[in-house]
Design an enzyme around this catalytic site. Structure first.
Site, PDB file in Angstrom:
ATOM      1  N   CYS A  44      -1.059  -9.948  -0.472  1.00  0.00           N
ATOM      2  CA  CYS A  44      -0.645  -8.722  -1.089  1.00  0.00           C
ATOM      3  C   CYS A  44      -0.054  -9.114  -2.258  1.00  0.00           C
ATOM      4  O   CYS A  44       0.273  -9.980  -3.064  1.00  0.00           O
ATOM      5  CB  CYS A  44      -0.177  -7.683  -0.088  1.00  0.00           C
ATOM      6  SG  CYS A  44       1.629  -8.328   0.703  1.00  0.00           S
ATOM      7  N   ASN A  48       4.395  -9.634  -0.581  1.00  0.00           N
ATOM      8  CA  ASN A  48       4.388 -10.743   0.559  1.00  0.00           C
ATOM      9  C   ASN A  48       5.667 -10.276   1.713  1.00  0.00           C
ATOM     10  O   ASN A  48       6.015 -11.149   2.427  1.00  0.00           O
ATOM     11  CB  ASN A  48       4.410 -12.253   0.280  1.00  0.00           C
ATOM     12  CG  ASN A  48       4.187 -13.069   1.484  1.00  0.00           C
ATOM     13  OD1 ASN A  48       4.637 -14.078   1.535  1.00  0.00           O
ATOM     14  ND2 ASN A  48       3.429 -12.704   2.443  1.00  0.00           N
ATOM     15  N   CYS A  97       5.398  -6.772   2.879  1.00  0.00           N
ATOM     16  CA  CYS A  97       4.855  -5.518   3.827  1.00  0.00           C
ATOM     17  C   CYS A  97       3.548  -5.700   4.383  1.00  0.00           C
ATOM     18  O   CYS A  97       3.367  -6.240   5.340  1.00  0.00           O
ATOM     19  CB  CYS A  97       4.975  -4.225   2.916  1.00  0.00           C
ATOM     20  SG  CYS A  97       6.475  -3.970   2.109  1.00  0.00           S
ATOM     21  N   ARG A  98       2.372  -5.439   3.335  1.00  0.00           N
ATOM     22  CA  ARG A  98       1.009  -5.676   4.284  1.00  0.00           C
ATOM     23  C   ARG A  98       0.539  -6.896   4.583  1.00  0.00           C
ATOM     24  O   ARG A  98       0.148  -7.153   5.695  1.00  0.00           O
ATOM     25  CB  ARG A  98       0.063  -5.124   2.935  1.00  0.00           C
ATOM     26  CG  ARG A  98       0.199  -3.850   2.480  1.00  0.00           C
ATOM     27  CD  ARG A  98      -0.660  -3.526   1.424  1.00  0.00           C
ATOM     28  NE  ARG A  98       0.043  -4.016   0.086  1.00  0.00           N
ATOM     29  CZ  ARG A  98      -0.381  -3.749  -1.093  1.00  0.00           C
ATOM     30  NH1 ARG A  98      -1.394  -3.123  -1.231  1.00  0.00           N
ATOM     31  NH2 ARG A  98       0.288  -4.290  -2.005  1.00  0.00           N
ATOM     32  N   SER A  99       0.728  -8.064   3.676  1.00  0.00           N
ATOM     33  CA  SER A  99       0.282  -9.393   4.152  1.00  0.00           C
ATOM     34  C   SER A  99       1.147 -10.023   5.368  1.00  0.00           C
ATOM     35  O   SER A  99       0.432 -10.504   6.257  1.00  0.00           O
ATOM     36  CB  SER A  99       0.085 -10.235   3.211  1.00  0.00           C
ATOM     37  OG  SER A  99       1.421 -10.627   2.395  1.00  0.00           O
TER      38      SER A  99
HETATM   39  P1  4NP Z   1       3.560  -5.664  -0.309  1.00  0.00           P
HETATM   40  O1  4NP Z   1       4.430  -4.371  -0.907  1.00  0.00           O
HETATM   41  O2  4NP Z   1       2.708  -6.041  -1.475  1.00  0.00           O
HETATM   42  O3  4NP Z   1       2.566  -4.829   0.874  1.00  0.00           O
HETATM   43  O4  4NP Z   1       4.475  -6.444   0.215  1.00  0.00           O
HETATM   44  C1  4NP Z   1       5.239  -4.358  -1.863  1.00  0.00           C
HETATM   45  C2  4NP Z   1       6.401  -5.124  -1.848  1.00  0.00           C
HETATM   46  C3  4NP Z   1       7.352  -5.272  -2.976  1.00  0.00           C
HETATM   47  C4  4NP Z   1       6.689  -4.521  -4.353  1.00  0.00           C
HETATM   48  C5  4NP Z   1       5.709  -3.877  -4.170  1.00  0.00           C
HETATM   49  C6  4NP Z   1       4.932  -3.887  -3.060  1.00  0.00           C
HETATM   50  N1  4NP Z   1       7.757  -4.469  -5.381  1.00  0.00           N
HETATM   51  O5  4NP Z   1       7.512  -4.097  -6.283  1.00  0.00           O
HETATM   52  O6  4NP Z   1       8.723  -5.210  -5.133  1.00  0.00           O
END
Ligand code: 4NP
Length: 160
Positions: free
Chosen positions: A11, A14, A16-18
């Site tokens: 994702c 790294n 939240c989703r992944s």
């Molecule tokens: P992820 O979520 O891609 O599901 O891990 C996010 C985590 C951090 C950020 C964006 C999305 N960020 O902009 O820091």
């Protein structure tokens, strides 16, 4: 013993989703007695959170569903991943586009969106980072359904 299949969930951050998808897949593989046959890891296209544990809301959500994520640490996608993994499975179209843009010509890994790869309707797993606990629950429902189907149908096996 054949070499394990290697799956990398990707994702943006790294955190939240992944990692949630990684935890769900590991859990369903273990339940199916397939933990030895399929190795799972995760990474982000971005490196801002490298070295960090998953977002506390992701950890809390997975814990509610009986899956522990606290030991995971974020890392950025590495060029070597394209040789070391069989599949790089992305949370959304932006992730897939970024991954494909970085793929060397010699890449061994195949790339896909996680949900359709697993045989699920829908394409993107929505980013819950700016959301609340219900957005993390939604992500969990999607990734766990995908993990259960992928394991039941052995979606990593060659075919089609
Ligand atoms: P992820 O979520 O891609 O599901 O891990 C996010 C985590 C951090 C950020 C964006 C999305 N960020 O902009 O820091």
């Amino acid at each position: 013993m054949p070499e394990p299949v290697r799956l990398l969930l990707v994702c943006l951050g790294n955190i939240c989703r992944s990692p949630m998808a990684e935890g769900a897949l590991r859990a369903r593989l273990r339940e199916a007695g397939l933990a030895h046959a399929v190795e799972v890891d995760s990474a982000g296209t971005g490196g801002w959170h490298a070295g960090q544990a998953p977002d506390p809301r992701a950890i809390a959500c997975a814990t509610r569903h009986g899956v522990e994520l606290g030991q995971l640490r974020a890392r950025q996608l590495d060029p070597r991943d394209f040789q070391q993994f069989d599949w790089i499975l992305c949370a959304d179209q932006d992730n897939l586009r970024d991954v494909r843009a970085r793929a060397p010509a010699s890449a061994r890994a195949r790339t896909a969106l996680l949900l359709p790869w697993a045989g699920h309707a829908g394409h993107a797993i929505p980013d819950p980072y700016e959301g609340d606990a219900s957005d993390f629950e939604h992500v969990w429902r999607l990734v766990d359904a995908a993990a259960r189907t992928a394991v039941r149908e052995r979606r990593w096996e060659p075919g089609d």
